[in-house]
Motif scaffolding. Sequence first.
Motif, PDB file in Angstrom:
ATOM      1  N   SER A 150       0.852  -1.195   0.000  1.00 46.99           N
ATOM      2  CA  SER A 150       0.000   0.000   0.000  1.00 46.99           C
ATOM      3  C   SER A 150       0.885   1.241   0.000  1.00 46.99           C
ATOM      4  O   SER A 150       2.017   1.217   0.465  1.00 46.99           O
ATOM      5  N   ARG A 176      -4.622   4.655  -4.809  1.00 48.21           N
ATOM      6  CA  ARG A 176      -5.927   5.255  -5.057  1.00 48.21           C
ATOM      7  C   ARG A 176      -6.357   4.975  -6.500  1.00 48.21           C
ATOM      8  O   ARG A 176      -5.502   4.815  -7.380  1.00 48.21           O
ATOM      9  N   GLU A 178      -7.414   6.713  -8.975  1.00 46.47           N
ATOM     10  CA  GLU A 178      -6.953   7.598 -10.054  1.00 46.47           C
ATOM     11  C   GLU A 178      -5.488   7.370 -10.414  1.00 46.47           C
ATOM     12  O   GLU A 178      -5.010   7.908 -11.421  1.00 46.47           O
ATOM     13  N   ASP A 192      -7.059  -1.096  -6.335  1.00 44.31           N
ATOM     14  CA  ASP A 192      -7.597   0.063  -5.621  1.00 44.31           C
ATOM     15  C   ASP A 192      -7.607  -0.258  -4.125  1.00 44.31           C
ATOM     16  O   ASP A 192      -8.431  -1.030  -3.651  1.00 44.31           O
ATOM     17  N   THR A 194      -8.382   1.646  -1.727  1.00 37.74           N
ATOM     18  CA  THR A 194      -9.419   2.352  -0.969  1.00 37.74           C
ATOM     19  C   THR A 194     -10.687   1.524  -0.825  1.00 37.74           C
ATOM     20  O   THR A 194     -11.597   1.910  -0.081  1.00 37.74           O
ATOM     21  N   VAL A 212      -5.227   3.615   5.031  1.00 43.40           N
ATOM     22  CA  VAL A 212      -5.845   2.430   4.420  1.00 43.40           C
ATOM     23  C   VAL A 212      -5.342   1.136   5.058  1.00 43.40           C
ATOM     24  O   VAL A 212      -5.469   0.063   4.474  1.00 43.40           O
TER      25      VAL A 212
END
Length: 300
Positions: A150, A176, A178, A192, A194, A212
């Motif tokens: 992460s 993330r 994006e 992802d 998140t 996270v």
Amino acid sequence: MKAALLKAYGGVDQFEIGDLPIPQPAAGEVLIKIAASAVHPFDLILRQGFMAQYIPLPLPAVLGGDAAGTVVELGQGVTGLAVGDRVVADFAANGKGAHAEYGVVPATSIAKLPAELSFEEGASLVKAGLTGRQTVEALGVKPGDRVLVSGGLGAVGRAALQYLKQIGATPVAGVRPERLGEARELADEALDITVPPTSATFDRAISAAGPVAGNLIRHVRDGGKVVSIVPVPKDVNPGNRVSIHELYHRTDAAMLGDVLDAGARGVLVVPIAQTLPLNQLGAAHEAVASGAQGKVVLRH
């Protein structure tokens, strides 16, 4: 010598440029004329006084843990280095740091800077490179292992992902949404981080992004192992179903030499987001706090 001094704990307004005597190297130490230093997120914690109970700084203090420059004087007993050598140094968090014209460090915290790397590049690799490598080693990763990281696009996360590739493991970047495209260019896979997973598919993971941590741990199977460079809340690991090891970087000259060699060969790259003069240390801290995409480096 000129130095960026932290007058008191608090905001960036507590920095000022002042004069200090040039330090003298004791036995086993090296005096370096510093050409570049990098700002580490931990510097922001020190500046605000959140670690004052554990690491009390002698105020006014000089921050900065990562530096590159040129050897100008050797303390008694130092071997393997010579005046004029280009080096990088891993400074301790003791208030006598790298944001100054000169600095003294133990010879055991120094590695020679390859000709292929600039002073700015060398400074950017010190703690990021060491910490990323040490997280992987603490996990006991073997070739072929699939490892989730992460914060995979932060400096430490990038170093970990690239080292995993070097040793033949399969790195997976948790980022993330994006930034998934960018992460896939660096790692074998990306996901992802998140979003909580529907099932746990990893035996090993590295946590380099505190917010996270819960999602990261949900990705890890029962009995798996997580190495974290950020504090992990106790409530995200009910029943201690996974093993969590919180890691704090250690200085290691031999490992630092390996990190720099990887940088010189292009298999370790930590991007530099911004380069500022030493007298803009406050702006450098603000850039790190705002999430600069890469290292923020000071040119001396």
